[in-house]
Design a protein around this motif. Structure first.
Motif, mmCIF file in Angstrom:
data_model
loop_
_atom_site.group_PDB
_atom_site.id
_atom_site.type_symbol
_atom_site.label_atom_id
_atom_site.label_comp_id
_atom_site.label_asym_id
_atom_site.label_seq_id
_atom_site.Cartn_x
_atom_site.Cartn_y
_atom_site.Cartn_z
ATOM 1 N N PHE A 152 14.417 91.070 80.775
ATOM 2 C CA PHE A 152 14.698 89.834 81.397
ATOM 3 C C PHE A 152 13.373 89.773 82.489
ATOM 4 O O PHE A 152 13.243 88.538 83.118
ATOM 5 C CB PHE A 152 15.886 90.011 82.279
ATOM 6 C CG PHE A 152 15.823 91.278 83.299
ATOM 7 C CD1 PHE A 152 16.240 92.568 82.969
ATOM 8 C CD2 PHE A 152 15.425 91.023 84.886
ATOM 9 C CE1 PHE A 152 16.106 93.480 83.811
ATOM 10 C CE2 PHE A 152 15.448 92.149 85.471
ATOM 11 C CZ PHE A 152 15.705 93.218 85.293
ATOM 12 N N SER A 153 12.718 90.679 82.727
ATOM 13 C CA SER A 153 11.476 90.867 83.835
ATOM 14 C C SER A 153 10.364 90.412 82.898
ATOM 15 O O SER A 153 9.326 90.458 83.519
ATOM 16 C CB SER A 153 11.364 92.018 84.290
ATOM 17 O OG SER A 153 11.065 93.003 83.358
ATOM 18 N N THR A 154 10.250 90.151 81.613
ATOM 19 C CA THR A 154 9.015 90.186 80.603
ATOM 20 C C THR A 154 8.047 88.761 81.440
ATOM 21 O O THR A 154 7.126 88.897 81.443
ATOM 22 C CB THR A 154 9.322 89.899 79.116
ATOM 23 O OG1 THR A 154 10.019 90.979 78.844
ATOM 24 C CG2 THR A 154 7.997 89.404 78.567
ATOM 25 N N GLN A 155 8.823 87.801 81.542
ATOM 26 C CA GLN A 155 8.092 86.555 82.073
ATOM 27 C C GLN A 155 7.500 86.788 83.463
ATOM 28 O O GLN A 155 6.249 86.625 83.719
ATOM 29 C CB GLN A 155 8.846 85.290 82.059
ATOM 30 C CG GLN A 155 8.355 84.033 82.421
ATOM 31 C CD GLN A 155 6.954 83.511 81.601
ATOM 32 O OE1 GLN A 155 7.231 83.865 80.200
ATOM 33 N NE2 GLN A 155 6.019 83.362 81.982
ATOM 34 N N MET A 156 8.235 87.485 84.299
ATOM 35 C CA MET A 156 7.543 87.898 85.642
ATOM 36 C C MET A 156 6.311 88.760 85.513
ATOM 37 O O MET A 156 5.416 88.795 86.110
ATOM 38 C CB MET A 156 8.688 88.467 86.469
ATOM 39 C CG MET A 156 8.245 89.141 87.722
ATOM 40 S SD MET A 156 9.584 89.617 88.804
ATOM 41 C CE MET A 156 10.228 91.119 87.858
ATOM 42 N N GLN A 157 6.384 89.709 84.446
ATOM 43 C CA GLN A 157 5.540 90.619 84.303
ATOM 44 C C GLN A 157 4.137 89.925 83.649
ATOM 45 O O GLN A 157 2.949 90.301 83.967
ATOM 46 C CB GLN A 157 5.626 91.669 83.058
ATOM 47 C CG GLN A 157 6.603 92.695 83.819
ATOM 48 C CD GLN A 157 7.085 93.813 82.768
ATOM 49 O OE1 GLN A 157 6.302 94.773 82.457
ATOM 50 N NE2 GLN A 157 8.297 93.746 82.429
ATOM 51 N N LEU A 158 4.235 88.769 82.731
ATOM 52 C CA LEU A 158 3.232 88.042 82.178
ATOM 53 C C LEU A 158 2.794 87.565 83.447
ATOM 54 O O LEU A 158 1.503 87.220 83.277
ATOM 55 C CB LEU A 158 3.986 87.036 81.243
ATOM 56 C CG LEU A 158 4.448 87.599 79.928
ATOM 57 C CD1 LEU A 158 5.115 86.694 79.076
ATOM 58 C CD2 LEU A 158 3.206 88.087 79.111
ATOM 59 N N ASN A 159 3.345 86.656 84.553
ATOM 60 C CA ASN A 159 2.805 86.183 85.439
ATOM 61 C C ASN A 159 2.105 86.930 86.288
ATOM 62 O O ASN A 159 0.977 86.581 86.749
ATOM 63 C CB ASN A 159 4.128 85.412 86.337
ATOM 64 C CG ASN A 159 4.783 84.442 85.450
ATOM 65 O OD1 ASN A 159 4.317 83.820 84.516
ATOM 66 N ND2 ASN A 159 5.964 84.274 86.092
ATOM 67 N N LYS A 160 2.513 88.386 86.427
ATOM 68 C CA LYS A 160 1.629 89.190 87.013
ATOM 69 C C LYS A 160 0.443 89.529 86.470
ATOM 70 O O LYS A 160 -0.487 89.684 87.093
ATOM 71 C CB LYS A 160 2.528 90.683 87.398
ATOM 72 C CG LYS A 160 1.726 91.584 88.099
ATOM 73 C CD LYS A 160 2.682 92.801 88.409
ATOM 74 C CE LYS A 160 1.947 93.782 89.285
ATOM 75 N NZ LYS A 160 2.694 95.002 89.380
ATOM 76 N N LEU A 161 0.334 89.664 84.908
ATOM 77 C CA LEU A 161 -0.876 89.727 84.539
ATOM 78 C C LEU A 161 -1.729 88.625 84.519
ATOM 79 O O LEU A 161 -3.229 88.771 84.723
ATOM 80 C CB LEU A 161 -0.679 89.737 82.769
ATOM 81 C CG LEU A 161 -0.046 91.030 82.298
ATOM 82 C CD1 LEU A 161 0.532 91.164 80.907
ATOM 83 C CD2 LEU A 161 -0.729 92.371 82.708
#
Length: 218
Positions: A152-161
């Motif tokens: 569920f946090s994958t998109q948030m982590q992609l945004n962080k990258l």
């Protein structure tokens, strides 16, 4: 006499070391980061490698980077960041592989394996069915990998990258940031071999841990 001879040897070694330390030039082999950034771990030096699994230049230097990283002292924090540029959807699949391995604590162990699959074997790991089959063949826990890959946090982590890529103003890969102050890359030094690690070592010596700014506690 022996004491004088020893002093002479030490002086000669110091001069040689000094000469070696001036082997690389600011503005040519490396440059100052326009906006210095804090290091992630207080009291440690830091090297960040920005890369992309789809980049042949990143693949070319990775064996040298792996060999160098294996010998780093405990006071140097080396970390990898998969680059993410706005509008480059072709990077997302590779970035998710990176995030999944990061979540499992297996990035360093499988970094070259992913590169080999993408660059040498031409396996299209951005297709999930192909990727998951490859993951099983690597002996990885597929359930855990999927949980990190599609969490569920994958998109948030992609945004962080993406934000991290912008913060460090990365416009090409591979690129290395040393102590949040210096930028270097194979493109700058003009070679895709272990020269880049020698430049990094010089920059680490240039900015001791005591001078590296630590990220403030939240």
């Amino acid at each position: 006499m022996l004491k004088n001879w020893i002093k002479s040897i030490v002086l000669t070694a110091s001069l040689l070391a000094s000469t070696a330390a001036m082997a690389y030039t600011e503005g040519k082999d490396y440059k100052a980061l326009a906006k210095p950034q804090p290091v992630a771990v207080a009291g440690k030096q830091e090297v960040i490698e920005f890369f992309w699994y789809g980049c042949p230049h990143c693949y070319a230097i990775e064996p040298a980077v792996e060999s160098w990283a294996a010998k780093l002292p405990a006071n140097v924090n080396f970390r990898r960041v998969h680059v993410m540029w706005d509008g480059r959807n072709d990077m997302e699949g590779h970035a998710k592989i990176f995030l999944a391995l990061e979540g499992m604590g297996l990035t360093a162990k499988h970094q070259l394996a992913v590169f080999d699959a993408v660059q040498k074997d031409r396996i299209e790991l951005r297709k999930e069915d192909v990727l998951f089959d490859w993951v099983k063949k690597q002996g990885l826990d597929l359930a855990k990998f999927k949980a990190n890959y599609n969490g569920f946090s994958t998109q948030m982590q992609l945004n962080k990258l993406t934000e991290t890529t912008k913060t460090y103003a990365i416009d090409g890969v591979p690129t290395f940031i040393v102590n949040g102050k210096w930028v270097t890359s194979p493109a700058m030094v003009g070679k895709e071999d272990d020269t880049i690690t020698k430049v990094i070592d010089e920059l680490l010596a240039k900015t001791p841990a005591a001078k590296a700014a630590a990220k403030p506690k939240k």
